[in-house]
Design an enzyme around this catalytic site. Sequence first.
Site, PDB file in Angstrom:
ATOM      1  CD  GLU A  12      -2.597  -1.355   2.547  1.00 49.27           C
ATOM      2  OE1 GLU A  12      -3.704  -1.907   2.560  1.00 49.27           O
ATOM      3  OE2 GLU A  12      -2.011  -0.981   3.583  1.00 49.27           O
ATOM      4  N   GLY A  60     -11.909  -6.031   3.718  1.00 49.21           N
ATOM      5  CA  GLY A  60     -12.947  -6.954   3.279  1.00 49.21           C
ATOM      6  C   GLY A  60     -14.283  -6.243   3.251  1.00 49.21           C
ATOM      7  CG  MET A 157      -6.889  -6.452  10.290  1.00 45.42           C
ATOM      8  SD  MET A 157      -5.619  -7.666   9.882  1.00 45.42           S
ATOM      9  CE  MET A 157      -4.961  -8.045  11.513  1.00 45.42           C
ATOM     10  CD  GLU A 158      -4.457  -2.106   9.504  1.00 48.25           C
ATOM     11  OE1 GLU A 158      -3.895  -3.202   9.672  1.00 48.25           O
ATOM     12  OE2 GLU A 158      -5.255  -1.878   8.554  1.00 48.25           O
ATOM     13  CG  ASP A 181     -11.144  -9.932   0.940  1.00 47.31           C
ATOM     14  OD1 ASP A 181     -11.483 -10.729   1.823  1.00 47.31           O
ATOM     15  OD2 ASP A 181     -10.536  -8.878   1.202  1.00 47.31           O
TER      16      ASP A 181
END
Length: 214
Positions: A12, A60, A157-158, A181
């Site tokens: 990223e 996701g 996750m962040e 996804d």
Amino acid sequence: MKIGIIVAMDKELQQLKQLFSDENVRVEKCGIGKVNAALGAQRMINEFHPDIIISSGCAGGNGDDINIQDVIVSREVTYHDVYCGRAVDDITIYGQVQGLPARYVADPLLLEKAKALNIEGINIHDGLIVTGDWFVDSKEKMRSIIEKFPEAKAVDMESCAIAQTCYINKVPFISFRVISDIPLRDTDASQYHDFWNTIADHSFQITKTFAQSL
């Protein structure tokens, strides 16, 4: 205006750094997960003193109207793996750190600008992003998250850890998450790997367009 952009992974970072040459924009990698995200956000605030912080990266997706390469803008964020219990009070809800907001709401002006973006070929949705220390690689795990947060449009996750750090430091925050996804339509995270192999090259353009609009 000084803009701080935080991503979690090298792939990223490489993509976003190619898009910015302005010294008033700093792109940094924090690492994966909530602790790394919070440390990275605090470091960004201490060293760069940004006027705003943008969390950028992939996530996701969830929802019948969400597809790979769509972009979710955080109207609000919360944790999907935090529960403080009822030992002290019966007010704190699932996803909330006791004494802090149940959900961190994006700065209204930033959200308005984000929703007004119009980039050909990219669908933008605003909504809830939920954060936790878990790479969702199974339908069962995704279902367990969506049971508690059915309105969530993205799982990462962040974002919420960065939002919490920004809230404490009084720095406006917003998150852009490109859908890599759709766990409820996927098997063994194959969509995630295909995303990086085939279409990730153009997926962070919206972060650049947004920064240029400020």
